[in-house]
Design a protein around this motif. Structure first.
Motif, short mmCIF file in Angstrom:
data_model
loop_
_atom_site.label_atom_id
_atom_site.label_comp_id
_atom_site.label_asym_id
_atom_site.label_seq_id
_atom_site.Cartn_x
_atom_site.Cartn_y
_atom_site.Cartn_z
N VAL A 115 0.83 -1.21 0.00
CA VAL A 115 0.00 0.00 0.00
C VAL A 115 0.87 1.26 0.00
CG1 VAL A 115 -2.00 -1.06 1.13
CG2 VAL A 115 -0.20 -0.04 2.53
N ASP A 116 2.15 1.13 -0.28
CA ASP A 116 3.08 2.25 -0.14
C ASP A 116 2.84 3.40 -1.11
OD1 ASP A 116 4.11 1.23 -2.50
OD2 ASP A 116 6.06 0.71 -1.66
N PHE A 117 2.09 3.17 -2.17
CA PHE A 117 1.83 4.22 -3.16
C PHE A 117 0.60 5.07 -2.81
CE2 PHE A 117 -0.26 0.34 -4.36
CZ PHE A 117 -1.56 0.75 -4.64
N ASN A 119 2.18 5.51 2.97
CA ASN A 119 3.53 5.15 2.53
C ASN A 119 4.51 5.13 3.70
OD1 ASN A 119 3.49 7.87 2.88
ND2 ASN A 119 4.67 8.37 1.06
N GLN A 120 4.25 4.23 4.60
CA GLN A 120 5.16 3.99 5.71
C GLN A 120 5.34 2.49 5.87
OE1 GLN A 120 3.40 5.56 9.27
NE2 GLN A 120 1.63 4.27 9.18
N VAL A 166 3.06 -1.21 -11.27
CA VAL A 166 3.62 0.06 -11.77
C VAL A 166 3.73 1.09 -10.65
CG1 VAL A 166 3.12 2.03 -13.28
CG2 VAL A 166 2.85 -0.30 -14.15
N LEU A 167 2.70 1.16 -9.80
CA LEU A 167 2.65 2.20 -8.76
C LEU A 167 3.51 1.90 -7.54
CD1 LEU A 167 -1.18 2.94 -8.85
CD2 LEU A 167 0.66 4.41 -9.71
N ILE A 186 6.22 1.31 -4.79
CA ILE A 186 7.54 1.85 -4.47
C ILE A 186 8.46 0.71 -4.03
CG2 ILE A 186 8.79 3.41 -2.92
CD1 ILE A 186 6.17 5.12 -2.89
N LYS A 187 7.87 -0.28 -3.34
CA LYS A 187 8.63 -1.45 -2.89
C LYS A 187 9.08 -2.28 -4.09
CE LYS A 187 6.25 -2.26 1.47
NZ LYS A 187 5.31 -3.16 2.16
N ASP A 188 9.99 -3.18 -3.81
CA ASP A 188 10.47 -4.12 -4.82
C ASP A 188 9.41 -5.20 -5.03
OD1 ASP A 188 12.04 -5.58 -6.59
OD2 ASP A 188 13.10 -6.62 -4.97
N VAL A 189 8.68 -5.08 -6.13
CA VAL A 189 7.63 -6.04 -6.49
C VAL A 189 7.86 -6.47 -7.93
CG1 VAL A 189 5.95 -5.06 -4.86
CG2 VAL A 189 6.02 -4.22 -7.23
N PRO A 190 7.17 -7.51 -8.39
CA PRO A 190 7.35 -7.94 -9.78
C PRO A 190 7.00 -6.82 -10.77
CG PRO A 190 6.15 -9.60 -8.53
CD PRO A 190 6.25 -8.38 -7.65
N ALA A 191 7.70 -6.82 -11.87
CA ALA A 191 7.47 -5.83 -12.93
C ALA A 191 6.17 -6.14 -13.67
CB ALA A 191 8.64 -5.85 -13.91
N PRO A 192 5.57 -5.15 -14.31
CA PRO A 192 4.33 -5.40 -15.04
C PRO A 192 4.48 -6.43 -16.15
CG PRO A 192 4.82 -3.04 -14.97
CD PRO A 192 5.97 -3.75 -14.34
N ASN A 193 5.69 -6.58 -16.67
CA ASN A 193 5.90 -7.55 -17.75
C ASN A 193 6.52 -8.87 -17.25
OD1 ASN A 193 8.43 -6.58 -17.16
ND2 ASN A 193 9.04 -6.27 -19.28
N ASP A 194 6.43 -9.12 -15.96
CA ASP A 194 6.91 -10.38 -15.39
C ASP A 194 5.77 -11.40 -15.50
OD1 ASP A 194 7.65 -12.53 -13.76
OD2 ASP A 194 8.62 -11.25 -12.26
#
Length: 133
Positions: free
Chosen positions: A37-39, A44-45, A97-98, A100-108
């Protein structure tokens, strides 16, 4: 309404645990994406995992309530569960896309496949739990 709340709770737990298991097994951060939920402004904490999971369950409770409303209006619970789950599958793209954390890319596509599997389990458990209560 209690049937919808129970179904939403159980399905939300099934989704969370299945994505957490998939992330542990594969290293693909689909569980991190689910809880992220950081976006969102003012969110964003760094939240404890249990709090982030609670946010996820609140959304699932709302989905369970909408399922109940749709079922009362004549939709079959399985049909309604699939209808309600489809948008959550597509949320993968804006969430990735939104974030901020390290998450899978939209094209993963591997991560997206895991996301789809988890949400299919969600739809199945949502409809099954609602139908059995």
């Amino acid at each position: 309404m209690q049937k919808g709340l129970l179904a939403g709770t159980i399905a939300g737990i099934v989704l969370g645990l299945s994505l957490k298991f998939m992330q542990a097994l594969t290293g693909s951060k689909v569980y991190t994406l689910l809880l992220n939920v950081d976006f969102i402004p003012y969110m964003n904490q760094q939240w404890p995992e249990v709090t982030e999971f609670s946010f996820h369950l609140i959304i699932s409770l709302l989905i369970g309530m909408v399922l109940h409303i749709l079922a009362k209006r004549g939709y079959h619970p399985w049909q309604a569960a699939c209808l309600l789950t489809l948008p959550t599958i597509l949320l993968y793209f804006p969430l990735s896309v939104l974030a901020i954390k390290d998450v899978p890319a939209p094209n993963d596509w591997f991560a997206f496949s895991l996301w789809i599997i988890g949400h299919m389990l969600y739809a199945i458990s949502l409809a099954y739990t609602y139908s059995k209560r």
